[in-house]
Design a protein around this motif. Structure first.
Motif, short mmCIF file in Angstrom:
data_model
loop_
_atom_site.label_atom_id
_atom_site.label_comp_id
_atom_site.label_asym_id
_atom_site.label_seq_id
_atom_site.Cartn_x
_atom_site.Cartn_y
_atom_site.Cartn_z
N HIS A 393 0.81 -1.21 0.00
CA HIS A 393 0.00 0.00 0.00
C HIS A 393 0.85 1.27 0.00
N LEU A 394 1.94 1.27 0.74
CA LEU A 394 2.76 2.47 0.82
C LEU A 394 4.19 2.09 1.13
N ARG A 395 5.11 2.66 0.36
CA ARG A 395 6.53 2.45 0.60
C ARG A 395 7.25 3.79 0.57
N VAL A 396 8.44 3.81 1.15
CA VAL A 396 9.28 4.99 1.06
C VAL A 396 9.54 5.29 -0.42
N TYR A 397 9.48 6.56 -0.77
CA TYR A 397 9.67 7.10 -2.13
C TYR A 397 8.45 6.93 -3.03
N ASP A 398 7.33 6.44 -2.50
CA ASP A 398 6.11 6.39 -3.30
C ASP A 398 5.64 7.81 -3.62
N ALA A 399 5.03 7.98 -4.79
CA ALA A 399 4.51 9.28 -5.20
C ALA A 399 3.22 9.60 -4.46
N LEU A 400 3.03 10.89 -4.12
CA LEU A 400 1.86 11.36 -3.40
C LEU A 400 1.26 12.56 -4.12
N ALA A 416 9.69 8.96 4.63
CA ALA A 416 9.92 8.00 5.70
C ALA A 416 8.60 7.56 6.29
N LEU A 417 8.62 6.39 6.91
CA LEU A 417 7.45 5.84 7.60
C LEU A 417 7.83 5.61 9.05
N GLY A 418 6.92 5.91 9.96
CA GLY A 418 7.26 5.73 11.36
C GLY A 418 6.14 6.10 12.29
N HIS A 432 2.89 7.65 11.64
CA HIS A 432 3.04 8.87 10.87
C HIS A 432 3.77 8.59 9.55
N VAL A 433 3.55 9.47 8.59
CA VAL A 433 4.25 9.41 7.32
C VAL A 433 4.97 10.74 7.13
N TRP A 434 6.26 10.70 6.83
CA TRP A 434 7.06 11.90 6.59
C TRP A 434 7.02 12.17 5.09
N ASN A 435 6.46 13.32 4.71
CA ASN A 435 6.25 13.63 3.30
C ASN A 435 7.01 14.87 2.87
N LEU A 436 7.32 14.94 1.58
CA LEU A 436 7.92 16.12 0.98
C LEU A 436 7.05 16.52 -0.21
N PHE A 437 6.63 17.79 -0.25
CA PHE A 437 5.79 18.29 -1.34
C PHE A 437 6.44 19.45 -2.06
N GLU A 438 6.13 19.58 -3.35
CA GLU A 438 6.62 20.69 -4.15
C GLU A 438 5.47 21.65 -4.43
N ASN A 439 5.82 22.90 -4.63
CA ASN A 439 4.81 23.84 -5.13
C ASN A 439 5.48 24.88 -6.04
N ALA A 461 -3.18 10.13 4.96
CA ALA A 461 -3.02 10.86 6.20
C ALA A 461 -3.51 12.28 6.03
N LEU A 462 -3.52 13.02 7.11
CA LEU A 462 -3.81 14.44 7.06
C LEU A 462 -2.51 15.20 7.07
N LYS A 463 -2.45 16.27 6.31
CA LYS A 463 -1.24 17.09 6.26
C LYS A 463 -1.36 18.17 7.34
N PHE A 464 -0.51 18.10 8.35
CA PHE A 464 -0.55 19.11 9.40
C PHE A 464 0.74 19.92 9.35
N THR A 465 0.70 21.05 8.70
CA THR A 465 1.83 21.96 8.66
C THR A 465 1.36 23.31 9.15
N SER A 466 2.21 24.33 9.03
CA SER A 466 1.80 25.65 9.49
C SER A 466 0.65 26.18 8.66
N GLY A 467 -0.31 26.77 9.30
CA GLY A 467 -1.46 27.33 8.59
C GLY A 467 -1.47 28.84 8.69
#
Length: 469
Positions: A393-400, A416-418, A432-439, A461-467
């Motif tokens: 279902h989910l591996r490190v380096y999978d596209a999101l 990363a997964l952890g 938790h899932v450690w994600n990296l996004f581009e914009n 998951a839900l993305k919880f970053t600064s709002g």
């Protein structure tokens, strides 16, 4: 409260037409639209014989669609061609004739041949696979925006021949644990492995804040002053690295911006009164107004986050997920904000050890688990379910992917997964899932509560970053 994922159950007909955002957020406009495939010479020749493949692709798509080209359109490029740099400058993902990923782990090019990587960008002097990144070492950093991945690995550029781009921390000097499990070769990361890794620290009575597996090594955050000699050196045959809490401070979700960045457009449309009046994941939500003291003066303020997914309980009652830190004690949920919008629901419960709350929508509202449409997804993305954090279902380096009112539609990658350990001291943990996004050229911000989807459109998951406040 027992919750389950709810499919797109609120419909007015057999098929709901997914809407495009009324306002396209500024970061989405800066996102790179293409995927470039570096093909072997024989295959790439037909795509580059006459004219630029990028130009031809644009013309073809514009002619067929009557509008600008579709993001995620893919074209072939050949190393050494005149079109190479022009094509790469518009590509968020660069695919090589081989992958730099194998079963969720970073790997070197076949036979250790880095020649293709050395020919991608001007002034390149070296390339290293240093998980979780591919490092391209150059004499001069290429202009932004940069591609998100090359060969499947997140890419970073460096003008230093030796400096590593990711601080793993210090390796533990204690014993090896879970030696019967070999994450290096024989087994895939899964929740059982994570559970046993967390238990190692519990049995050693060593406090940790979080633990993540980066597809080849562990990184764990520990309190300042923890004796490095007592910390496990390897867990499940993978090296374990440690950073202290002062070296890696936990982001404070309450540290919200006082106002959106000047000149940045975001989608604050009031969708309750828009045509079809259909709410969906990735709309703007806000708290009620409160008074704060700023520079010695009182002023009104409110917190702004985004909506999550539609869920139901065992009785079939409908709720949506939201970011706990984005609301006041009264639990009122506004859309899009308390000045220009209206209350669409109220928080009824918060999930312990997480930043997730459950809000009950007003009875008159309709909500569907489908994202807004994009050029790449003309019907939007219908969410298929909830994915546990283990293969396939989910591996490190999978596209999101993620779609919210601050960043718009953007792409990411699993780093990363952890798990994190609840501050309450509970012996359990929260996956938790450690994600990296581009914009485009800056980190994604303001995406609190946004659902994140994998390549199979499965909710992760839900993305919880600064709002925004």
């Amino acid at each position: 409260m027992a919750l389950q994922f709810s499919p797109s159950r609120i419909r007015t007909s057999s098929a709901v037409i997914s809407l495009q955002r009324s306002k396209q957020p500024s970061p989405e406009k800066r996102c790179l639209p293409y995927i470039a495939t570096i093909s072997p010479p024989k295959r790439a020749a037909s795509a580059t014989e006459t004219g630029s493949p990028v130009k031809k692709l644009k013309e073809k798509l514009k002619e067929s669609l009557g509008e600008e080209p579709v993001p995620d359109a893919q074209f072939n490029l050949q190393l050494g061609s005149q079109d190479l740099q022009k094509g790469l400058a518009q590509s968020k993902r660069i695919e090589l004739p081989y992958s730099l990923i194998e079963a969720g782990r970073a790997t070197a090019p076949p036979e250790g041949d880095f020649s293709d990587l050395l020919r991608l960008f001007p002034t390149t002097v070296g390339a290293d696979v240093f998980p979780p990144y591919l490092i391209i070492r150059v004499q001069k950093i290429p202009p932004k925006p940069w591609p998100l991945t090359v060969g499947g690995l997140p890419v970073q550029f460096s003008t230093d021949k030796w400096v590593e781009s990711f601080d793993r921390g210090r390796i533990g000097q204690g014993l090896k644990f879970l030696e019967d499990l070999d994450l290096q070769k024989t087994i895939d990361y899964n929740q059982d492995v994570l559970r046993q890794a967390v238990r190692v620290f519990q049995e050693l009575k060593i406090e940790i804040r979080d633990i993540f597996w980066f597809g080849g090594f562990w990184q764990i955050t520990i309190p300042d002053g923890t004796d490095i000699k007592l910390l496990p050196s390897r867990i499940a045959s993978n090296p374990a690295f440690y950073r202290t809490m002062s070296e890696a401070p936990d982001p404070d979700p309450a540290a919200l911006r006082s106002k959106p960045p000047q000149g940045v457009e975001y989608d604050d449309t009031m969708y309750t009164t828009a045509p079809n009046a259909l709410l969906r994941p990735g709309i703007m939500l806000s708290s009620s107004v409160r008074n704060i003291i700023r520079n010695g003066e009182s002023e009104e303020s409110f917190k702004t986050t985004t909506s999550g997914i539609l869920v139901t309980n065992r009785k079939g009652q409908i709720f949506i997920t939201v970011a706990t830190h984005g609301f006041e004690e009264d639990g009122l949920v506004y859309h899009p904000n308390p000045h220009n919008g209206t209350v669409i629901g109220r928080i009824i419960e918060s999930l312990p050890g997480t930043d997730i709350s459950i809000a009950r929508l007003n009875p008159s509202l309709r909500y569907v688990n489908e994202t807004f449409k994009t050029y790449a997804e003309p019907d939007g993305i219908r969410m298929n379910g909830v994915s546990p954090a283990y293969p396939p279902h989910l591996r490190v380096y999978d596209a999101l992917s993620m779609n919210n009112p601050f960043s718009g539609s953007c792409e990411g990658v699993t780093m990363a997964l952890g798990a994190t350990i609840p501050e309450e001291g509970d012996k359990d943990y929260v996956a938790h899932v450690w994600n990296l996004f581009e914009n485009g050229d800056e980190p994604v911000e303001g995406s609190c509560g946004s659902p994140i989807l994998d390549a199979e459109a499965t909710y992760l998951a839900l993305k919880f970053t600064s709002g925004y406040q």
